[in-house]
Design an enzyme around this catalytic site. Structure first.
Site, PDB file in Angstrom:
ATOM      1  N   HIS A 153       2.809  -3.591   1.811  1.00 22.44           N
ATOM      2  CA  HIS A 153       2.162  -2.349   1.387  1.00 22.44           C
ATOM      3  C   HIS A 153       2.738  -1.954   0.031  1.00 22.44           C
ATOM      4  O   HIS A 153       3.949  -2.024  -0.174  1.00 22.44           O
ATOM      5  CB  HIS A 153       2.404  -1.239   2.421  1.00 22.44           C
ATOM      6  CG  HIS A 153       1.633  -0.005   2.107  1.00 22.44           C
ATOM      7  ND1 HIS A 153       0.288   0.129   2.398  1.00 22.44           N
ATOM      8  CD2 HIS A 153       1.989   1.134   1.463  1.00 22.44           C
ATOM      9  CE1 HIS A 153      -0.141   1.304   1.965  1.00 22.44           C
ATOM     10  NE2 HIS A 153       0.877   1.933   1.384  1.00 22.44           N
ATOM     11  N   ASP A 180       0.326   0.995   8.779  1.00 23.54           N
ATOM     12  CA  ASP A 180       1.550   1.100   7.951  1.00 23.54           C
ATOM     13  C   ASP A 180       2.742   1.709   8.672  1.00 23.54           C
ATOM     14  O   ASP A 180       3.623   2.295   8.036  1.00 23.54           O
ATOM     15  CB  ASP A 180       1.261   1.911   6.664  1.00 23.54           C
ATOM     16  CG  ASP A 180       0.115   1.322   5.870  1.00 23.54           C
ATOM     17  OD1 ASP A 180      -0.043   0.086   5.875  1.00 23.54           O
ATOM     18  OD2 ASP A 180      -0.636   2.095   5.255  1.00 23.54           O
ATOM     19  N   GLU A 208       5.980  -7.717  -5.652  1.00 26.38           N
ATOM     20  CA  GLU A 208       5.341  -8.462  -4.557  1.00 26.38           C
ATOM     21  C   GLU A 208       5.494  -9.962  -4.767  1.00 26.38           C
ATOM     22  O   GLU A 208       5.871 -10.699  -3.847  1.00 26.38           O
ATOM     23  CB  GLU A 208       3.857  -8.080  -4.464  1.00 26.38           C
ATOM     24  CG  GLU A 208       3.668  -6.617  -4.086  1.00 26.38           C
ATOM     25  CD  GLU A 208       2.219  -6.210  -3.901  1.00 26.38           C
ATOM     26  OE1 GLU A 208       1.986  -5.294  -3.097  1.00 26.38           O
ATOM     27  OE2 GLU A 208       1.331  -6.779  -4.561  1.00 26.38           O
TER      28      GLU A 208
HETATM   29  C1  GAR Z   1      -1.447  -5.662  -3.107  1.00 27.80           C
HETATM   30  O1  GAR Z   1      -0.839  -4.798  -4.029  1.00 27.80           O
HETATM   31  C2  GAR Z   1      -1.090  -5.250  -1.695  1.00 27.80           C
HETATM   32  O2  GAR Z   1       0.190  -4.691  -1.582  1.00 27.80           O
HETATM   33  C3  GAR Z   1      -2.144  -4.212  -1.420  1.00 27.80           C
HETATM   34  O3  GAR Z   1      -3.317  -4.721  -1.989  1.00 27.80           O
HETATM   35  C4  GAR Z   1      -2.964  -5.484  -3.145  1.00 27.80           C
HETATM   36  C5  GAR Z   1      -3.706  -6.816  -3.064  1.00 27.80           C
HETATM   37  O4  GAR Z   1      -3.568  -7.525  -4.268  1.00 27.80           O
HETATM   38  N1  GAR Z   1      -2.268  -3.987  -0.007  1.00 27.80           N
HETATM   39  C6  GAR Z   1      -2.584  -2.798   0.503  1.00 27.80           C
HETATM   40  O5  GAR Z   1      -2.823  -1.810  -0.169  1.00 27.80           O
HETATM   41  C7  GAR Z   1      -2.638  -2.762   2.027  1.00 27.80           C
HETATM   42  N2  GAR Z   1      -2.602  -1.422   2.518  1.00 27.80           N
HETATM   43  P1  GAR Z   1      -3.959  -9.066  -4.328  1.00 27.80           P
HETATM   44  O6  GAR Z   1      -5.328  -9.188  -3.636  1.00 27.80           O
HETATM   45  O7  GAR Z   1      -4.037  -9.411  -5.771  1.00 27.80           O
HETATM   46  O8  GAR Z   1      -2.902  -9.830  -3.591  1.00 27.80           O
END
Ligand code: GAR
Length: 202
Positions: A116, A157, A186
Site C-alpha cells: 500500500h 488495508d 516500492e
Molecule cells: C502502487 O503504488 C501500489 O502501491 C498501489 O498502486 C500502485 C500500482 O502501481 N496500490 C494501491 O494503492 C493498493 N491500495 P504499478 O501498477 O505501477 O505497480
C-alpha cells in the site's frame, strides 16, 4: 560407494501469482527479481482489467497471464482451480484494485501479501489507492509518506504489517512527485520482502 542425489530446482522453487489491475511496474520489477532467484518464480499474473498495461509487461517477460473479469475473481470455482493448476504458494498483490474474497484468504492463510502506498494506518481503507493516496498526503501537508507491506485479511488495508519504509515529503512536492518517491521505495523493497517471507517459511 558414494551416492549423489540431484535436486530438481523446479520442485523446490515456490510459485508466485501476482494480481495487478493497472500499470504493472511493480509486477514487472518482481518478475525480474525472481527470474534470478533460487527460491521462487512468478508463474502467473492475474488481472481483472483487459486493457491494463501489466498485460504487455507480463507477455514481454514470458509470464503467463490470465484476464479474469471482476465477477469471476469472486467465484471460487474459477479462481481456486486456476491457482491450483499452477501450484501457487504465494499471492502477491501489486496495484490490484479489487477486494480479495474470503475464500482466497481461507485457502491461502498468511500467503497473500499486499503493498500500500502510504504509512498505514494513515491513508488506508476503501477508496484510498494510487494517486488518491498521494493527493491526500499533499493536501494534509504531511512531512513524510511511504509504503506498507502487509498480509491481507478481510478488511481493506488492515492485515498484519510486515514492513514499512518512509520517505520525506517537502511542501514543494506535487502529488506526482510524492508518487515517484513512493514508487522508488516500492521497487527497492517489495521484491526483497517477498523473498524474505518465502525464505522464512521454507
Ligand atoms: C502502487 O503504488 C501500489 O502501491 C498501489 O498502486 C500502485 C500500482 O502501481 N496500490 C494501491 O494503492 C493498493 N491500495 P504499478 O501498477 O505501477 O505497480
Amino acid at each position: 560407494m558414494k551416492i549423489t542425489t540431484t535436486i530438481d530446482d523446479s520442485k523446490i522453487m515456490k510459485k508466485i501469482a501476482i494480481f495487478a489491475s493497472g500499470n504493472g511496474s511493480n509486477c514487472e520489477n518482481i518478475i525480474k527479481h525472481f527470474s534470478q532467484s533460487e527460491v521462487a518464480r512468478v508463474v502467473l499474473v492475474v488481472t481483472n482489467n483487459p486493457s491494463a498495461k501489466v498485460i504487455e509487461r507480463a507477455k514481454r517477460l514470458d509470464t503467463d497471464i490470465s484476464i479474469v473479469p471482476k465477477d469471476s475473481i469472486s467465484d471460487s470455482s474459477i479462481m481456486l482451480p486456476l491457482l491450483r493448476e499452477k501450484c501457487i504458494d504465494l499471492i502477491v498483490l501489486a496495484g490490484f484494485m479489487l477486494y480479495i474474497p474470503s475464500f482466497l484468504i481461507d485457502n491461502y492463510p498468511h500467503r497473500i501479501v499486499n503493498i500500500h502506498p502510504s504509512l498505514l494506518p494513515k491513508y488506508g481503507g476503501k477508496g484510498m489507492y494510487g494517486m488518491h493516496v498521494h493527493e491526500a498526503v499533499k493536501e494534509n501537508n504531511e512531512k513524510e509518506s511511504g509504503i506498507t507491506i502487509h498480509f491481507v485479511n478481510n478488511e481493506y488495508d488492515r492485515g498484519e504489517i510486515i514492513a514499512q519504509y518512509s520517505t520525506p515529503v517537502s511542501p514543494d512536492d506535487s502529488a506526482e512527485e510524492i508518487a515517484e518517491k513512493v514508487h522508488k521505495l516500492e521497487y527497492a523493497h517489495y521484491p526483497s520482502i517477498i523473498e524474505k517471507i518465502i525464505r522464512e517459511e521454507a
